[in-house]
Design an enzyme around this catalytic site. Structure first.
Site, PDB file in Angstrom:
ATOM      1  N   GLU A  90       0.808  -1.211   0.000  1.00 26.26           N
ATOM      2  CA  GLU A  90       0.000   0.000   0.000  1.00 26.26           C
ATOM      3  C   GLU A  90       0.846   1.267   0.000  1.00 26.26           C
ATOM      4  O   GLU A  90       1.941   1.312   0.573  1.00 26.26           O
ATOM      5  CB  GLU A  90      -0.928  -0.019   1.216  1.00 26.26           C
ATOM      6  CG  GLU A  90      -1.988  -1.102   1.049  1.00 26.26           C
ATOM      7  CD  GLU A  90      -2.844  -1.339   2.279  1.00 26.26           C
ATOM      8  OE1 GLU A  90      -4.022  -1.645   2.092  1.00 26.26           O
ATOM      9  OE2 GLU A  90      -2.356  -1.231   3.400  1.00 26.26           O
ATOM     10  N   CYS A 103       3.313   8.406   1.569  1.00 26.43           N
ATOM     11  CA  CYS A 103       3.853   7.399   2.487  1.00 26.43           C
ATOM     12  C   CYS A 103       4.008   6.097   1.711  1.00 26.43           C
ATOM     13  O   CYS A 103       3.017   5.543   1.235  1.00 26.43           O
ATOM     14  CB  CYS A 103       2.868   7.246   3.654  1.00 26.43           C
ATOM     15  SG  CYS A 103       3.352   5.967   4.817  1.00 26.43           S
ATOM     16  N   CYS A 110       6.558  -7.577   6.939  1.00 25.27           N
ATOM     17  CA  CYS A 110       7.740  -7.163   7.710  1.00 25.27           C
ATOM     18  C   CYS A 110       8.100  -8.293   8.662  1.00 25.27           C
ATOM     19  O   CYS A 110       7.215  -8.951   9.216  1.00 25.27           O
ATOM     20  CB  CYS A 110       7.451  -5.888   8.508  1.00 25.27           C
ATOM     21  SG  CYS A 110       8.887  -5.282   9.426  1.00 25.27           S
ATOM     22  N   CYS A 114       6.592  -6.135  15.440  1.00 26.28           N
ATOM     23  CA  CYS A 114       6.288  -5.235  16.551  1.00 26.28           C
ATOM     24  C   CYS A 114       4.848  -5.505  17.005  1.00 26.28           C
ATOM     25  O   CYS A 114       3.971  -5.747  16.167  1.00 26.28           O
ATOM     26  CB  CYS A 114       6.445  -3.780  16.116  1.00 26.28           C
ATOM     27  SG  CYS A 114       8.121  -3.405  15.585  1.00 26.28           S
ATOM     28  N   CYS A 117       1.680  -3.491  15.401  1.00 26.36           N
ATOM     29  CA  CYS A 117       1.696  -3.163  13.966  1.00 26.36           C
ATOM     30  C   CYS A 117       1.031  -4.247  13.112  1.00 26.36           C
ATOM     31  O   CYS A 117       1.415  -5.415  13.177  1.00 26.36           O
ATOM     32  CB  CYS A 117       3.147  -2.953  13.513  1.00 26.36           C
ATOM     33  SG  CYS A 117       3.306  -2.679  11.736  1.00 26.36           S
ATOM     34  N   CYS A 336      -1.410   5.043  10.111  1.00 24.94           N
ATOM     35  CA  CYS A 336      -0.149   4.404  10.500  1.00 24.94           C
ATOM     36  C   CYS A 336      -0.408   3.036  11.107  1.00 24.94           C
ATOM     37  O   CYS A 336      -1.228   2.897  12.005  1.00 24.94           O
ATOM     38  CB  CYS A 336       0.539   5.178  11.610  1.00 24.94           C
ATOM     39  SG  CYS A 336       1.051   6.776  11.175  1.00 24.94           S
TER      40      CYS A 336
HETATM   41  N1  SAH Z   1       9.381  -0.170   9.800  1.00 24.57           N
HETATM   42  C1  SAH Z   1       9.548   1.231   9.961  1.00 24.57           C
HETATM   43  C2  SAH Z   1       8.648   2.057   9.070  1.00 24.57           C
HETATM   44  C3  SAH Z   1       7.206   1.637   8.906  1.00 24.57           C
HETATM   45  S1  SAH Z   1       6.154   1.832  10.289  1.00 24.57           S
HETATM   46  C4  SAH Z   1       9.390   1.624  11.409  1.00 24.57           C
HETATM   47  O1  SAH Z   1       8.980   0.791  12.197  1.00 24.57           O
HETATM   48  O2  SAH Z   1       9.744   2.745  11.746  1.00 24.57           O
HETATM   49  C5  SAH Z   1       5.857   3.588  10.408  1.00 24.57           C
HETATM   50  C6  SAH Z   1       5.468   4.046  11.798  1.00 24.57           C
HETATM   51  O3  SAH Z   1       4.142   3.596  12.172  1.00 24.57           O
HETATM   52  C7  SAH Z   1       6.390   3.503  12.874  1.00 24.57           C
HETATM   53  O4  SAH Z   1       6.748   4.497  13.789  1.00 24.57           O
HETATM   54  C8  SAH Z   1       5.538   2.451  13.503  1.00 24.57           C
HETATM   55  O5  SAH Z   1       5.981   2.121  14.782  1.00 24.57           O
HETATM   56  C9  SAH Z   1       4.183   3.098  13.492  1.00 24.57           C
HETATM   57  N2  SAH Z   1       3.088   2.155  13.744  1.00 24.57           N
HETATM   58  C10 SAH Z   1       3.062   0.830  13.500  1.00 24.57           C
HETATM   59  N3  SAH Z   1       1.876   0.304  13.873  1.00 24.57           N
HETATM   60  C11 SAH Z   1       1.119   1.322  14.368  1.00 24.57           C
HETATM   61  C12 SAH Z   1      -0.222   1.412  14.852  1.00 24.57           C
HETATM   62  N4  SAH Z   1      -1.008   0.355  14.901  1.00 24.57           N
HETATM   63  N5  SAH Z   1      -0.657   2.619  15.259  1.00 24.57           N
HETATM   64  C13 SAH Z   1       0.133   3.713  15.163  1.00 24.57           C
HETATM   65  N6  SAH Z   1       1.391   3.689  14.672  1.00 24.57           N
HETATM   66  C14 SAH Z   1       1.895   2.511  14.284  1.00 24.57           C
HETATM   67 FE1  SF4 Z   2       7.943  -3.700  10.806  1.00 27.87          FE
HETATM   68 FE2  SF4 Z   2       5.673  -2.615  11.663  1.00 27.87          FE
HETATM   69 FE3  SF4 Z   2       7.729  -2.903  13.333  1.00 27.87          FE
HETATM   70 FE4  SF4 Z   2       7.883  -1.066  11.373  1.00 27.87          FE
HETATM   71  S1  SF4 Z   2       6.440  -1.062  13.105  1.00 27.87           S
HETATM   72  S2  SF4 Z   2       9.452  -2.550  11.984  1.00 27.87           S
HETATM   73  S3  SF4 Z   2       6.729  -2.142   9.757  1.00 27.87           S
HETATM   74  S4  SF4 Z   2       6.577  -4.572  12.359  1.00 27.87           S
END
Ligand code: SAH
Ligand code: SF4
Length: 357
Positions: A90, A103, A110, A114, A117, A336
């Site tokens: 996306e 974005c 990934c 995390c 996410c 996000c």
């Molecule tokens: N992998 C990279 C970039 C993609 S995620 C990273 O982790 O930085 C982009 C941002 O969205 C990151 O700061 C991530 O922690 C945040 N993010 C992920 N899941 C989220 C959620 N459910 N709600 C709000 N922010 C989130």
């Molecule tokens: Fe991967 Fe999501 Fe963690 Fe970013 S926030 S490193 S996209 S699992």
């Protein structure tokens, strides 16, 4: 199938054209056709000699990922779903009065899992190629109207699906194209790589192509960060902050942005704010608080608006520039951490079916 020129930065394209006996300025011409005018047919590149157009048609191609859907939310946020073969990724465009931010995704899925996410929950599918990364800008620019596009997309953030620094070899030429005046012409300050904190790769980015850096912190101590972001066990906070300090020596901005997702009862207490202040005291930074965006199956909840505001005020009182990210595009799952492409769409469908049953 010939070589896909969409994935070549200037030097690689010039090398490719040199192989056909062409001068380097031809690379700039072809880049402008492809990236600025959105042209994918060599036959229509009218300032190239006809034999060269024919030859390029034989040995090369210009192919962006296939567009699967194009959705616009009531707030103007627009999301494109692109088919990258084995799965879908996306791209999201967020229009604001003074800028337009695209974005983009760097991986399908990934591997870093995390806790908060949706992309992480989907698992890792594969790295995107340079053409697939640049293809997102290519589509967006065409869709938003080529004539006005230089004004429309003013910023690019690698905050979509995936960890950009774990796909460095494909991300680097894509960054170079974003910065190239014959392609997307953005300044280093307006291109942001967001990372979960892959320490050696932060150094590599600094040495090869320093753009604006955002680091996903999300916790002020290793114990909590280990729980939220498994990558912290490999690169703990002390090493991560040292890498940030090194990055600042070459960064195009004089600060790093720390992203901090606000999870109710997890990382949003006054004590966390105090710990965070102590942690970042030696690094010139801004903090961007992101209200958690829930997705089906997420175990966490978003902090209350009050808790987020108070957390921000504590940081601001200590002199840290702190912003609260406005959640945009939630209605189309474009906020996000909600990006999950086809795999999670299927999950959602399954959930809906299960609920309806
Ligand atoms: N992998 C990279 C970039 C993609 S995620 C990273 O982790 O930085 C982009 C941002 O969205 C990151 O700061 C991530 O922690 C945040 N993010 C992920 N899941 C989220 C959620 N459910 N709600 C709000 N922010 C989130
Ligand atoms: Fe991967 Fe999501 Fe963690 Fe970013 S926030 S490193 S996209 S699992």
């Amino acid at each position: 199938m010939g070589v896909n020129l969409l994935g070549l930065d200037h030097d690689a394209l010039a090398g490719c054209l040199a192989g056909l006996g062409e001068k380097p300025f031809r690379a700039r011409q072809v880049m402008r056709w492809m990236h600025q005018l959105g042209e994918s047919e060599f036959a229509r590149m009218t300032d190239l000699a006809k034999p060269l157009r024919a030859r390029l048609g034989e040995v090369a191609e210009i192919v962006a990922p296939r567009l699967v859907s194009d959705t616009t939310a009531p707030d103007g946020t627009r999301k494109w779903l692109l088919d990258v073969g084995s799965s879908a990724v996306e791209t999201v465009f967020i229009p604001e009065s003074s800028r337009g931010t695209l974005c983009i995704s760097s991986q399908a899925g990934c591997s870093l899992d995390c806790r908060f996410c949706a992309t992480g929950k989907q698992g890792f599918n594969r790295n995107l190629t340079t053409a697939e990364i640049v293809g997102q800008l290519w589509h967006a620019r065409r869709a938003l109207g080529a004539s006005r596009a230089d004004r429309v997309i003013s910023n690019v953030v690698m905050m979509g699906m995936g960890e950009p620094l774990l796909n460095f070899d494909n991300v680097l030429p894509a960054l170079r194209l974003m910065l190239d005046d014959n392609a997307y012409g953005l300044s280093r300050r307006r291109v942001t790589v967001s990372t979960s904190g892959i320490v050696p790769m932060i150094d590599r980015l600094r040495d090869t192509c320093p753009v604006a850096l955002a680091v996903s912190l999300h916790a002020p101590n290793d114990r909590l960060r280990d729980e939220l972001m498994p990558i912290n066990r490999k690169y703990p906070l002390r090493e991560l902050l040292a890498a940030c300090a090194r990055y600042l020596e070459c960064a195009p901005r004089d600060s790093i942005t720390f992203e901090y997702v606000m999870l109710a009862g997890v990382n949003d207490a006054p004590s966390h704010a105090r710990e965070l202040l102590a942690l970042v005291s030696d690094v010139s930074c801004k903090v961007n608080l992101i209200p958690f965006n829930p997705f089906p199956g997420a175990g966490d909840q978003r902090s209350s608006d009050d808790a987020i505001r108070r957390f921000a005020e504590r940081l601001q009182a200590a002199g840290i520039v702190t912003t609260i990210r406005k959640t945009r595009g939630g209605e189309i799952d474009a906020a996000c951490g909600q990006l999950a492409g086809r795999v999670a769409d299927r999950t959602r469908r399954t959930l809906r079916i299960a609920r309806a049953a």
